[in-house]
Scaffold this motif. Structure first.
Motif, PDB file in Angstrom:
ATOM      1  N   ARG A  53      -3.688   6.316  20.049  1.00 36.41           N
ATOM      2  CA  ARG A  53      -3.522   7.238  18.947  1.00 36.41           C
ATOM      3  C   ARG A  53      -4.275   6.743  17.717  1.00 36.41           C
ATOM      4  O   ARG A  53      -4.943   7.517  17.036  1.00 36.41           O
ATOM      5  N   SER A  54      -4.157   5.453  17.445  1.00 39.14           N
ATOM      6  CA  SER A  54      -4.868   4.897  16.302  1.00 39.14           C
ATOM      7  C   SER A  54      -6.365   5.098  16.453  1.00 39.14           C
ATOM      8  O   SER A  54      -7.063   5.451  15.506  1.00 39.14           O
ATOM      9  N   LEU A  55      -6.820   4.868  17.648  1.00 35.45           N
ATOM     10  CA  LEU A  55      -8.254   4.986  17.890  1.00 35.45           C
ATOM     11  C   LEU A  55      -8.709   6.420  17.623  1.00 35.45           C
ATOM     12  O   LEU A  55      -9.713   6.655  16.959  1.00 35.45           O
ATOM     13  N   ALA A  56      -7.950   7.352  18.136  1.00 37.42           N
ATOM     14  CA  ALA A  56      -8.325   8.749  17.966  1.00 37.42           C
ATOM     15  C   ALA A  56      -8.219   9.184  16.500  1.00 37.42           C
ATOM     16  O   ALA A  56      -9.064   9.915  16.001  1.00 37.42           O
ATOM     17  N   ASN A  57      -7.177   8.740  15.849  1.00 29.65           N
ATOM     18  CA  ASN A  57      -6.940   9.159  14.469  1.00 29.65           C
ATOM     19  C   ASN A  57      -7.708   8.363  13.442  1.00 29.65           C
ATOM     20  O   ASN A  57      -7.762   8.734  12.284  1.00 29.65           O
ATOM     21  N   GLN A  58      -8.193   7.229  13.862  1.00 26.39           N
ATOM     22  CA  GLN A  58      -8.800   6.306  12.902  1.00 26.39           C
ATOM     23  C   GLN A  58      -7.797   5.886  11.835  1.00 26.39           C
ATOM     24  O   GLN A  58      -8.146   5.772  10.661  1.00 26.39           O
ATOM     25  N   LYS A  59      -6.577   5.718  12.251  1.00 28.85           N
ATOM     26  CA  LYS A  59      -5.541   5.218  11.346  1.00 28.85           C
ATOM     27  C   LYS A  59      -4.714   4.195  12.115  1.00 28.85           C
ATOM     28  O   LYS A  59      -4.249   4.506  13.211  1.00 28.85           O
ATOM     29  N   ALA A  60      -4.517   3.045  11.511  1.00 30.77           N
ATOM     30  CA  ALA A  60      -3.710   2.040  12.202  1.00 30.77           C
ATOM     31  C   ALA A  60      -2.223   2.274  11.969  1.00 30.77           C
ATOM     32  O   ALA A  60      -1.387   1.799  12.699  1.00 30.77           O
ATOM     33  N   MET A  61      -1.911   3.012  10.951  1.00 32.14           N
ATOM     34  CA  MET A  61      -0.518   3.209  10.549  1.00 32.14           C
ATOM     35  C   MET A  61       0.177   1.859  10.372  1.00 32.14           C
ATOM     36  O   MET A  61       1.283   1.630  10.838  1.00 32.14           O
ATOM     37  N   ALA A  62      -0.510   0.976   9.706  1.00 33.43           N
ATOM     38  CA  ALA A  62       0.070  -0.337   9.438  1.00 33.43           C
ATOM     39  C   ALA A  62      -0.380  -0.832   8.066  1.00 33.43           C
ATOM     40  O   ALA A  62      -1.466  -0.504   7.602  1.00 33.43           O
ATOM     41  N   ILE A  63       0.495  -1.600   7.464  1.00 29.74           N
ATOM     42  CA  ILE A  63       0.232  -2.194   6.159  1.00 29.74           C
ATOM     43  C   ILE A  63       0.237  -3.704   6.336  1.00 29.74           C
ATOM     44  O   ILE A  63       1.104  -4.234   7.019  1.00 29.74           O
ATOM     45  N   GLU A  64      -0.705  -4.364   5.758  1.00 30.38           N
ATOM     46  CA  GLU A  64      -0.677  -5.814   5.818  1.00 30.38           C
ATOM     47  C   GLU A  64      -0.105  -6.390   4.533  1.00 30.38           C
ATOM     48  O   GLU A  64      -0.531  -6.054   3.439  1.00 30.38           O
ATOM     49  N   ILE A  65       0.879  -7.267   4.731  1.00 30.29           N
ATOM     50  CA  ILE A  65       1.466  -7.988   3.611  1.00 30.29           C
ATOM     51  C   ILE A  65       0.716  -9.304   3.495  1.00 30.29           C
ATOM     52  O   ILE A  65       0.722 -10.092   4.436  1.00 30.29           O
ATOM     53  N   VAL A  66       0.088  -9.538   2.379  1.00 34.16           N
ATOM     54  CA  VAL A  66      -0.673 -10.779   2.224  1.00 34.16           C
ATOM     55  C   VAL A  66       0.051 -11.739   1.285  1.00 34.16           C
ATOM     56  O   VAL A  66       0.344 -11.391   0.144  1.00 34.16           O
ATOM     57  N   VAL A  67       0.358 -12.915   1.793  1.00 32.47           N
ATOM     58  CA  VAL A  67       0.948 -13.966   0.969  1.00 32.47           C
ATOM     59  C   VAL A  67       0.034 -15.175   1.070  1.00 32.47           C
ATOM     60  O   VAL A  67      -0.849 -15.211   1.922  1.00 32.47           O
ATOM     61  N   SER A  68       0.234 -16.154   0.184  1.00 31.53           N
ATOM     62  CA  SER A  68      -0.679 -17.295   0.267  1.00 31.53           C
ATOM     63  C   SER A  68      -0.365 -18.110   1.518  1.00 31.53           C
ATOM     64  O   SER A  68      -1.256 -18.404   2.304  1.00 31.53           O
ATOM     65  N   THR A  69       0.905 -18.443   1.704  1.00 30.33           N
ATOM     66  CA  THR A  69       1.302 -19.157   2.909  1.00 30.33           C
ATOM     67  C   THR A  69       2.688 -18.652   3.331  1.00 30.33           C
ATOM     68  O   THR A  69       3.402 -18.069   2.527  1.00 30.33           O
ATOM     69  N   ILE A  70       3.058 -18.914   4.554  1.00 22.15           N
ATOM     70  CA  ILE A  70       4.344 -18.430   5.050  1.00 22.15           C
ATOM     71  C   ILE A  70       5.530 -18.930   4.214  1.00 22.15           C
ATOM     72  O   ILE A  70       6.458 -18.162   3.959  1.00 22.15           O
ATOM     73  N   PRO A  71       5.539 -20.185   3.772  1.00 26.53           N
ATOM     74  CA  PRO A  71       6.700 -20.619   2.996  1.00 26.53           C
ATOM     75  C   PRO A  71       6.931 -19.779   1.742  1.00 26.53           C
ATOM     76  O   PRO A  71       8.004 -19.860   1.133  1.00 26.53           O
ATOM     77  N   SER A  72       5.965 -18.970   1.351  1.00 27.58           N
ATOM     78  CA  SER A  72       6.194 -18.066   0.224  1.00 27.58           C
ATOM     79  C   SER A  72       7.426 -17.203   0.450  1.00 27.58           C
ATOM     80  O   SER A  72       8.062 -16.760  -0.493  1.00 27.58           O
ATOM     81  N   PHE A  73       7.738 -16.957   1.696  1.00 28.33           N
ATOM     82  CA  PHE A  73       8.897 -16.119   1.983  1.00 28.33           C
ATOM     83  C   PHE A  73      10.193 -16.761   1.512  1.00 28.33           C
ATOM     84  O   PHE A  73      11.216 -16.099   1.425  1.00 28.33           O
TER      85      PHE A  73
END
Lengths: 342, 342
Positions: A53-73
DNA sequence: GGCACTTATGCAAGGGTTTGCATGGATTGG
DNA sequence: CCAATCCATGCAAACCCTTGCATAAGTGCC
């Protein structure tokens, strides 16, 4: 057995494309056919293949959360933000995945990768440091990947930002301390973070308004995170070289670390020194003495950031004024502050 | 401009399929052609489209992290786990995304969805409650989606688990209290969690070995999370109905909440009551008095869980004995425990 | 009853990779 | 010098879904 749309279509006695439309309730398909297909799909437990579906739609339907490192959580504010983000993402059928800038603060590679590989339709960046935004590669923005920054700001096409009113927070905290009679108010925080610099501005403004002289010696800027350890180290330095009656910390964890040092040296809080933090982490109310702080509605920030991003990703028109948002903060008074000792 | 493999192939004067193989350094392609293609790709900033690739490979190259709700991330142990998970995931080129069971503990829908929609090749489940695993739908496992549980256990095909030695932890903590002369040792924890039940077993074992009689009244089981609030509530109940000299809490946050209640009632720690927690969260060493606790290496658990999952996803043979892992724990003594008052 | 419409469905291309098989040229051995 | 081999590359199907366009059947009108 995992079914494909073709299986469903065949069993329902319709064409693949009809089944496809039926699944999405397309008005082109008769109500009868549509429900027949949908019921069959449901019965067989069919679910569309997200990749196809993503391929056909050209939409990943996903958001990337960017943090500096995992311990940021471990930062409670980030978790609060995430609650808000998740709420909006779910509502709009976006999945969320995690990326790091891998410690190298200046590293945009994750963001770029998400975009180039089409794994995400947009990014939400939770990195406050200046390094990260000072020289964003043109590659990134010229490609118009929607990015929304939280606790940071980059003005560019397809970009938004959400920040707390850190200036106001710094101002309110400092002003309150001045009202309590404090004159020598120290500051501890990581000066490389945009949000800390704003707080410092507020701190200076309040001092200036009250005609209190500021002294360079009263700052201690730590390079990196707002951890308890950094707070403690900074506090030790301050105690060695100068006297003061109050400390404004750019983060509750730092305040906590600093307070521990003061206590261990036999100083009374707030009898000898008053402390005021920032963030209102859960813990702030639960330690002794409880920490006065500047509260920020983290979930709200997350929700707003996610909403902006969704609009950008969907290509909805967003009025320029709604792209960069400042959220008000609130001073919370607890036991850690009191009148200045005379 | 975003290039596709076809663009690269055309510019390099080779066929699409040749370019595809060249990119992956297939030995079928001559070194010369291969490097020509790769250099061109690099120069143009070409990156393969992840969706197309996933579709062709039938691999999402993604792991889903399943938690009950987003605020779970406020649990420092989970963050530690994540650090380990991320390390391994990155090493093996898996992306990580986040799913929740949406509060409804028994809800496997997220896990199922990830699988059915092929957004993930496997799941890492960080939910400790029994409800969640008591009656896993056959659908799930009959489809052989690899799942690894952390702090929980489901024995099935394509399933692994990683648990700390909670029994041992409960045993060590209780034994130490007994050595300090305590006889009436209360317990606070969420009894629905597998890990807590194990700790209780250890607690009982230690009491039994020492010939200390246990009393039903000494337990307080809270239904849900190991929050400070729940610890505080439980502590209040205990103080009302029974006397005791030590409390073993199934979590440092609970211990912290309980300790606050004790302090607010004028009790001295550890003079009147000793406290011992579990997890060794960062905070445990930084409050006053610092909390004695049972330390668990969260990153290690994360790494091991992720490694098992990667093996399962790749179809590597994993010896049965390496599928369910128990990690040792360690008792950390701090200020919150002392000799029993006489 | 033929014409213009509307409505519901089918057809096929397209999205960007991977990969088994076919092909063509170069190399080797007898 | 031809057959047998091998190497490097091209071809086309497959992965599963979406969607513009074509088609067929059904409606209303004069």
């Amino acid at each position: 057995m995992r079914y494909t749309l073709e299986d469903i279509a065949r069993k329902a006695g319709v064409h693949l494309s009809t089944a496809s439309r039926a699944m999405r309730n397309d008005k082109l398909i008769s109500a009868e056919t549509s429900s027949k297909v949908r019921e069959l799909a449901k019965k067989l437990g069919y679910r569309p293949n997200a990749m196809a579906r993503s391929l056909a739609n050209q939409k990943a339907m996903a958001i990337e959360i960017v943090v500096s490192t995992i311990p940021s959580f471990a930062n409670p504010m980030l978790v609060q933000n995430l609650v808000g983000v998740y709420e909006i993402a779910e509502l709009n059928d976006y999945d969320i995945f995690i990326g790091t800038s891998e410690g190298t603060v200046q590293d945009w590679s994750t963001v770029l990768r998400a975009f180039q590989e089409r794994k995400a339709d947009g990014c939400l960046v939770f990195i406050g440091s200046d390094d990260f935004v000072n020289d964003p590669p043109d590659k990134l923005f010229s490609k118009l990947l929607p990015v929304v920054f939280v606790n940071n700001m980059v003005r560019h096409q397809n970009t938004g930002s959400v920040n707390f009113d850190n200036f106001q927070g710094g101002y309110l905290a400092t002003k309150r301390l001045i009202e309590l009679g404090h004159k020598r108010i120290a500051f501890i925080g990581p000066g490389k973070e945009r949000l800390t610099r704003e707080r410092i501005r507020g701190y200076h403004r309040a001092l200036k308004e009250a005609g209190v002289k500021t002294s360079q010696e009263l700052y201690v800027e730590r390079q990196y995170d707002m951890t308890g350890e950094n707070g403690a180290t900074a506090m030790k330095q301050l105690l060695q070289r100068i006297d003061f009656t109050a400390v404004f910390c750019s983060g509750d964890w730092m305040a906590l670390g600093a307070m521990e040092v003061a206590k261990s040296q036999g100083l009374s809080i707030p009898g000898d020194i008053s402390f005021i933090g920032f963030d209102d982490i859960h813990l702030a109310a639960h330690v002794t003495p409880s920490i006065s702080t500047v509260k920020q509605d983290g979930e709200k920030a997350g929700r707003i950031a996610a909403k902006i991003l969704v609009d950008l990703m969907k290509g909805n028109a967003v009025p320029d004024g709604n792209l960069d948002i400042t959220i008000p903060v609130e001073l919370i008074e607890r036991e850690s502050i009191g009148p200045a000792p005379r």
